[in-house]
Design a protein around this motif. Structure first.
Motif, mmCIF file in Angstrom:
data_model
loop_
_atom_site.group_PDB
_atom_site.id
_atom_site.type_symbol
_atom_site.label_atom_id
_atom_site.label_comp_id
_atom_site.label_asym_id
_atom_site.label_seq_id
_atom_site.Cartn_x
_atom_site.Cartn_y
_atom_site.Cartn_z
ATOM 1 N N ASP A 330 -25.237 17.421 -7.337
ATOM 2 C CA ASP A 330 -26.388 18.107 -7.925
ATOM 3 C C ASP A 330 -26.065 18.641 -9.316
ATOM 4 O OD1 ASP A 330 -28.080 17.656 -5.766
ATOM 5 O OD2 ASP A 330 -27.537 19.533 -4.767
ATOM 6 N N ALA A 443 -44.773 13.996 -6.304
ATOM 7 C CA ALA A 443 -43.805 13.374 -7.207
ATOM 8 C C ALA A 443 -44.084 11.883 -7.361
ATOM 9 C CB ALA A 443 -42.392 13.602 -6.685
ATOM 10 N N ASP A 473 -33.107 8.418 -8.746
ATOM 11 C CA ASP A 473 -32.267 9.583 -8.473
ATOM 12 C C ASP A 473 -33.053 10.830 -8.114
ATOM 13 O OD1 ASP A 473 -29.898 8.241 -8.755
ATOM 14 O OD2 ASP A 473 -29.654 8.719 -10.872
ATOM 15 N N PHE A 474 -34.348 10.822 -8.320
ATOM 16 C CA PHE A 474 -35.156 11.959 -7.860
ATOM 17 C C PHE A 474 -34.841 12.255 -6.394
ATOM 18 C CE2 PHE A 474 -38.980 13.422 -5.629
ATOM 19 C CZ PHE A 474 -39.232 14.607 -6.304
ATOM 20 N N TYR A 475 -34.653 11.210 -5.590
ATOM 21 C CA TYR A 475 -34.402 11.391 -4.169
ATOM 22 C C TYR A 475 -32.923 11.578 -3.848
ATOM 23 C CZ TYR A 475 -39.265 10.109 -3.600
ATOM 24 O OH TYR A 475 -40.631 10.095 -3.679
ATOM 25 N N VAL A 477 -31.095 13.771 -5.603
ATOM 26 C CA VAL A 477 -30.884 15.191 -5.908
ATOM 27 C C VAL A 477 -31.399 16.023 -4.737
ATOM 28 C CG1 VAL A 477 -31.424 17.046 -7.549
ATOM 29 C CG2 VAL A 477 -31.131 14.693 -8.363
ATOM 30 N N SER A 478 -30.726 17.136 -4.450
ATOM 31 C CA SER A 478 -31.179 18.020 -3.377
ATOM 32 C C SER A 478 -32.588 18.543 -3.661
ATOM 33 C CB SER A 478 -30.214 19.199 -3.223
ATOM 34 O OG SER A 478 -28.951 18.757 -2.754
ATOM 35 N N PRO A 479 -33.400 18.763 -2.626
ATOM 36 C CA PRO A 479 -34.813 19.121 -2.812
ATOM 37 C C PRO A 479 -35.058 20.287 -3.758
ATOM 38 C CG PRO A 479 -34.405 18.596 -0.518
ATOM 39 C CD PRO A 479 -33.071 18.579 -1.192
ATOM 40 N N ARG A 482 -34.916 18.847 -7.374
ATOM 41 C CA ARG A 482 -35.565 17.577 -7.706
ATOM 42 C C ARG A 482 -36.629 17.716 -8.796
ATOM 43 N NH1 ARG A 482 -36.458 15.102 -1.609
ATOM 44 N NH2 ARG A 482 -34.279 14.444 -1.301
ATOM 45 N N ASN A 483 -37.451 18.728 -8.670
ATOM 46 C CA ASN A 483 -38.570 18.845 -9.604
ATOM 47 C C ASN A 483 -38.091 19.043 -11.035
ATOM 48 O OD1 ASN A 483 -40.253 18.564 -7.438
ATOM 49 N ND2 ASN A 483 -40.851 20.716 -7.330
ATOM 50 N N TYR A 485 -35.238 18.115 -12.274
ATOM 51 C CA TYR A 485 -34.605 16.877 -12.728
ATOM 52 C C TYR A 485 -35.653 15.874 -13.211
ATOM 53 C CZ TYR A 485 -31.861 12.595 -12.744
ATOM 54 O OH TYR A 485 -31.269 11.411 -13.124
ATOM 55 N N LEU A 486 -36.724 15.709 -12.430
ATOM 56 C CA LEU A 486 -37.776 14.770 -12.823
ATOM 57 C C LEU A 486 -38.515 15.270 -14.053
ATOM 58 C CD1 LEU A 486 -39.331 12.178 -12.263
ATOM 59 C CD2 LEU A 486 -40.768 13.445 -10.637
#
Length: 512
Positions: A330, A443, A473-475, A477-479, A482-483, A485-486
């Motif tokens: 992460d 997402a 990679d959105f998925y 990354v830990s929840p 994620r947001n 990162y995107l």
């Protein structure tokens, strides 16, 4: 590896999923062999010093090599209408690249014709039916531009392997390791040919993953080629592996303009030496620690100022303290996303695509030591990227944590509006994306909108490489991260006002 002069010379259903060898795949490949024309005697006399492929695919590769760029879309559309499959086109695309495009003086530039094949394939798999051919035909056109550049730079072509020097099957693995450790191109070339003929894909992948992460030369493209090359081979079949692995080996040994790294103490190799020193200090349960989001953020902060060698040591210490490797991953993903915010451009882009490749290798490798090495070296690459950014100009004082702190407003912009706004204000678009996601926006809506824009606006291999990496990679990354990162990725994803590539209408018209 040789130079040579240039030479002259209904649609099947799309395969949505490419997995292991099955009876269906075996039958499909038998159909390919029976359907495609055999190589003529005249063709067989051409370029006898160049590597040749099996009779089932050689004619299609030659067609791609010999078709002018301004005709390649229409010519291959005719082949698809005549029964040529998606898998065959993908195979020809990869093999034409490794035969015709040299990964020197850098594993990049024109060589992106090879590196982008898997990215186009991933985009194709994730697309609705009507768009599935768009990334592959874009890649066909891009190969032709890279082929033209390679011709201008000397017209390199991969040579046929020196069969007299190929080691026996029981000797091939050690011969390959010895040659790679010596950075011996000729010995490694024949060794990998022997290994491709005698070892399984998983065994070879472990070795390539090891050498793909050992140095930072070519800003991560070595690791990218390892991941992308193997992922494409998983679809087209291991029987096509030998020329791909020979190209990959040649790329991994690239140290252009430097003395032999085996005999020298060079900066790109320093972090790996620290990694190897630390490897024996880990027990068998290093990957069974505790997930800790606070540790991820603390490690993100530490990586902002660390040297590559310090990054290795600090990552190792964090793992040994009981932190789960996902929390380390992460921090690496967030570091890559943050660099996009600080200096949107070629270096920060490669921090994302390289982390994508190394994390794929980490998740795929079986050997715990290979996996640990990948994690430590991925951490080492982050400061390398930061240093490269500083050498290119201003680095903005932005942190990805800022996105985490945004609250969702009462109303949010749609993904379409977000990407429309990106041309005028990338930071604003990133904030709007975070607010959309934090407010319960899907997402997948963001991801699909971004992918459609890549099809329409993608003018460079990096558009496909970057988008396929960050959207995948959105998925990974830990929840909880994620947001952000995107949202950070909107700094480099195509915007609605970018120039169209001009290929979509032409491809759709040709395919029908």
């Amino acid at each position: 590896m040789i130079n040579r002069p240039a030479t002259t010379s209904g649609r099947r259903r799309f395969m949505g999923v490419c997995g292991g060898v099955t009876a269906a795949v075996a039958l499909a490949e038998l159909e390919i062999i029976n359907r495609l024309p055999r190589v003529s005697a005249a063709e067989a006399t051409l370029d006898q010093q160049a590597v040749r492929f099996s009779d089932d695919i050689e004619p299609l590769v030659r067609l791609l090599e010999d078709t002018p760029r301004n005709r390649v879309v229409e010519v291959f559309a005719d082949k698809v209408h005549g029964g040529t499959s998606y898998r065959e086109v993908l195979t020809a695309l990869l093999l034409a690249g490794v035969r015709n495009v040299q990964p020197r003086p850098s594993v990049g530039f024109k060589f992106h014709a090879v590196l982008v094949v898997n990215s186009a394939h991933l985009a194709s798999l994730a697309s609705p039916d009507q768009d599935r051919w768009l990334p592959i035909f874009w890649a066909l056109d891009y190969f032709k531009s890279s082929q033209d550049r390679d011709v201008r730079e000397g017209n390199w072509t991969m040579a046929a392997v020196d069969e007299s020097s190929v080691p026996a099957p029981h000797l091939a693995r050690q011969a390959f390791i010895d040659a790679m450790d010596r950075w011996d191109v000729d010995a490694a070339d024949v060794a990998i040919a022997g290994l491709a003929r005698s070892a399984g894909a998983n065994e070879v992948f472990e070795l390539m993953a090891h050498y793909g992460c050992r140095d930072f030369r070519s800003i991560g493209h070595k690791a990218i080629f390892v991941a992308n090359g193997f992922r494409t081979l998983q679809c087209i079949g291991w029987r096509y592996s030998e020329p791909v692995l020979r190209s990959l080996t040649y790329a991994l040994l690239n140290h252009n303009g430097e003395p032999n790294p085996a005999d020298s103490d060079l900066t790109p190799d320093a972090a790996c030496r620290v990694t190897e020193e630390l490897m024996d200090g880990f027990g068998d349960h290093w990957n069974s620690g505790k997930m800790d989001p606070a540790a991820s953020l603390a490690h993100l902060d530490a990586l902002r100022d660390a040297s590559p060698e310090q990054a290795v040591r600090e990552t190792a210490a964090l793992i040994q303290s009981g932190i789960h490797p996902q929390s380390i991953a992460d921090a690496l993903f967030l570091s890559a996303g943050e660099m996009l915010m600080q200096q949107p451009g070629i270096i920060s882009l490669h921090s994302s695509t390289t982390t994508n490749a190394m994390q794929y290798a980490y998740r795929t490798a079986r050997d715990p030591k290979t996996r640990l090495r990948l994690l430590l070296q991925n951490a080492a690459f982050i400061p390398h990227f930061r240093s490269s950014m500083q050498s290119r100009g201003k680095v903005a004082n932005k942190q990805i944590n800022e996105l985490q702190q945004l609250d969702a407003p009462a109303t949010t912009m749609s993904p379409t509006k977000i990407f429309e706004s990106a041309n005028q204000d990338r930071a604003g678009a990133s904030h709007a994306a975070m607010q959309f996601l934090a407010g319960g926006g899907q997402a997948e809506q963001m991801i699909q909108t971004a992918r459609q824009l890549v099809f329409l606006k993608g003018n460079d291999s990096h558009d496909y490489k970057f988008s396929s990496a960050v959207l995948e990679d959105f998925y990974a990354v830990s929840p909880e991260f994620r947001n952000s990162y995107l949202a950070a990725s909107t700094y480099l994803l195509p915007a609605s006002g970018d120039r169209d590539n001009g290929l979509v209408d032409r491809i759709r018209s040709a395919i029908g």
